[in-house]
Design an enzyme around this catalytic site. Structure first.
Site, short mmCIF file in Angstrom:
data_model
loop_
_atom_site.label_atom_id
_atom_site.label_comp_id
_atom_site.label_asym_id
_atom_site.label_seq_id
_atom_site.Cartn_x
_atom_site.Cartn_y
_atom_site.Cartn_z
N THR A 30 0.81 -1.22 0.00
CA THR A 30 0.00 0.00 0.00
C THR A 30 0.84 1.27 0.00
O THR A 30 0.48 2.26 -0.64
CB THR A 30 -0.95 0.01 1.20
OG1 THR A 30 -0.19 -0.16 2.41
CG2 THR A 30 -1.97 -1.12 1.11
N GLU A 102 11.58 -9.02 -3.03
CA GLU A 102 11.92 -7.78 -2.35
C GLU A 102 13.29 -7.87 -1.69
O GLU A 102 14.06 -6.90 -1.71
CB GLU A 102 10.83 -7.45 -1.32
CG GLU A 102 9.51 -7.01 -1.94
CD GLU A 102 8.38 -6.92 -0.95
OE1 GLU A 102 7.36 -6.30 -1.29
OE2 GLU A 102 8.48 -7.47 0.16
#
Length: 214
Positions: A30, A102
């Site tokens: 987000t 990531e």
């Protein structure tokens, strides 16, 4: 100020670090969604590597130049959020299911900067700890791990089974070594302090920087 407004504030601070000509890794989640909006408004002529198909789609839709990781020789900067940031510098990531990619991108970047709102700051990490597991031999892997819940979720970007370790975290370095040693564990969501250059934290309308270990 709402959590969304804090995310937007710290995202703008992250976007301000990007300069023309840079190669930049983009995380997932987000806060990164807010980062993409800020980058699109700011308009640096940079090249981006996305850690998930979702981030790649959203970035390209906003006009950002996203390339495959293999097409980029090196990364000047990586920007990402986190689920938890502990006082000792350890991070927990993986709610979005892309923690393996990531971590690869964070390790490849000259500078890895984490963008969070104040709610993500904790005194010590606590479960759940995200896992990416091999579908082959899954039952055996789960038997070695103990307190683990398999997510009712699509596979990771690389086809791994997403799950969460629910036991105590304790000393993060010890747990990271234990999880990594289990055959079938492809990745876990514990990120060591030496991966992190800086953590930028939005608290209300204020920003502060927490130095990492590098």
């Amino acid at each position: 100020m709402s959590a969304l407004e804090e995310k937007a504030l710290v995202a703008r601070a992250g976007a301000a670090l990007v300069r023309d000509g840079m190669t930049v890794g983009l995380g997932t989640g987000t806060t990164v969604a807010q980062l993409l909006l800020a980058l699109a408004r700011q308009g640096p002529r940079a090249r981006y590597v996305a850690t998930s198909p979702q981030t790649a789609r959203e970035a390209r839709a906003l006009g950002l130049r996203v390339e495959e990781f293999d097409e980029v020789e090196s990364l000047d900067l990586a920007l990402d959020g986190a689920d938890q940031v502990a006082d000792d510098g350890w991070l927990l990531k993986g709610a979005g299911g892309a923690h393996a990619r990531e971590k690869i991108v964070a390790a490849a970047a000259e500078r890895f900067v984490v963008l969070v709102d104040a709610s993500k700051m904790v005194s010590a990490l606590h479960p759940p700890v995200a896992l990416e597991l091999s579908a082959f031999g899954l039952a055996a892997t789960l038997g070695h791990l103990g307190a683990v819940s398999v997510r009712d979720a699509p596979a990771s970007p690389d086809g791994g089974v997403l799950a969460d370790y629910l036991g105590e975290v304790g000393e993060p370095a010890q747990l990271a070594r234990r999880l990594s040693a289990v055959p079938g564990v492809l990745a876990h969501g514990l990120f060591a302090p030496d991966l992190v250059s800086d953590v930028l934290v939005a608290n209300g309308d204020q920003l502060r920087r927490v130095r990492g270990a590098t």
